[in-house]
Each structure stands twice: as C-alpha cells, then as structure tokens.
Design a protein around this motif. Structure first.
Motif, short mmCIF file in Angstrom:
data_model
loop_
_atom_site.label_atom_id
_atom_site.label_comp_id
_atom_site.label_asym_id
_atom_site.label_seq_id
_atom_site.Cartn_x
_atom_site.Cartn_y
_atom_site.Cartn_z
N GLU A 1 -5.91 6.13 -5.77
CA GLU A 1 -5.55 4.87 -6.40
C GLU A 1 -4.09 4.50 -6.17
O GLU A 1 -3.68 3.39 -6.43
CB GLU A 1 -5.84 4.92 -7.90
N HIS A 2 -3.31 5.45 -5.69
CA HIS A 2 -1.88 5.22 -5.48
C HIS A 2 -1.64 4.62 -4.12
O HIS A 2 -2.18 5.07 -3.12
CB HIS A 2 -1.12 6.55 -5.59
N PHE A 3 -0.84 3.58 -4.08
CA PHE A 3 -0.45 2.99 -2.80
C PHE A 3 0.97 2.50 -2.92
O PHE A 3 1.23 1.38 -3.35
CB PHE A 3 -1.39 1.86 -2.40
N PHE A 4 1.90 3.37 -2.56
CA PHE A 4 3.33 3.05 -2.55
C PHE A 4 3.79 2.48 -3.88
O PHE A 4 4.65 1.61 -3.93
CB PHE A 4 3.68 2.10 -1.40
N ASP A 5 3.18 2.95 -4.94
CA ASP A 5 3.55 2.58 -6.31
C ASP A 5 3.32 1.09 -6.61
O ASP A 5 3.81 0.58 -7.61
CB ASP A 5 5.00 2.98 -6.59
N LEU A 6 2.57 0.40 -5.77
CA LEU A 6 2.30 -1.02 -6.02
C LEU A 6 1.44 -1.23 -7.25
O LEU A 6 1.56 -2.25 -7.93
CB LEU A 6 1.63 -1.67 -4.80
#
Length: 125
Positions: free
Chosen positions: A30-35
């Motif tokens: 679920e993490h994507f560059f803290d977006l």
C-alpha cells in the motif's frame, strides 16, 4: 504502442525498488513513496506529478540503454552477434521493434539522436 510478444508462462517479476525508497516501506504494497499519507490534494498533485516526470525520464533513459545494448548485440563485427529475432525474444519485443531499437541504438552510439522521433514514432515498451 510497441507490440509485445506473448509472455512465456513465467511468474511476473516485481520491479526493483528505487534506491531512495526505504526497503521496509517498499515491502508494504500500500506504500508508494509516502503519497498515501498526503492529505492536501494540492501537495499530492505536486508530489505525484514530480514522481510521474521522474519515472518518465527514467523510462526514456532506460529505453536508450536498451537500444544501445541491442545495437551492440547486433553488431556484425561481433563473433557472437544476435539476430533481431534473438534480441526480440530476449527483450520480449516483436522482431520489427527490435530492428528499430537496433537502428536507434546505432544512432545513439554514433552520437546522433536518430532524428526527431528517436524510434521513428514507436513508443518505448
């Protein structure tokens, strides 16, 4: 868009994590560059746009390296040179696309940009 050859019955590999993304964060799907933690839509648009541009630039650069490698592998001076069909199979391209990539790579290696379209209007894979 470039044509792909059908994939073999192999498990699909996940892309390698980018160097500046912490490994523990990359392991969370679920993490994507803290977006996902950005709540302000303006900031989210700005940061996601920056990432989009960075990924496009990286993809363009990687395509250039693919083309140069294809050109080197197809070099008739090599005793172990590969045919466009062999290159296409390795890169999961069509043979026509491999031929275009070889020519584009030759242009890059000669120090030219291959004309206005690079790959002659063919999008990278």
């Amino acid at each position: 868009m470039a044509e792909h050859t059908p994939r073999r019955e192999q498990p699909r590999l996940r892309p390698a994590p980018l160097l500046f993304e912490p490994a523990e964060a990359a392991s969370d799907p679920e993490h994507f560059f803290d977006l996902e933690s950005v709540e302000d839509p303006r900031e989210l648009l700005e940061r996601s746009t920056e990432l989009t541009l960075a990924f496009r630039a990286a993809a363009d650069r990687a395509t250039e390296f693919q083309a140069m490698a294809a050109a080197q592998l197809a070099d008739p001076r090599r005793f172990d040179r590969l045919t466009p069909a062999d290159i296409a199979e390795r890169a999961e391209w069509t043979e026509d696309y491999a031929k275009k990539m070889v020519e584009f790579g030759r242009d890059l290696l000669r120090g030219t940009d291959g004309g206005a379209g690079g790959l002659g209007g063919v999008e990278s894979v």
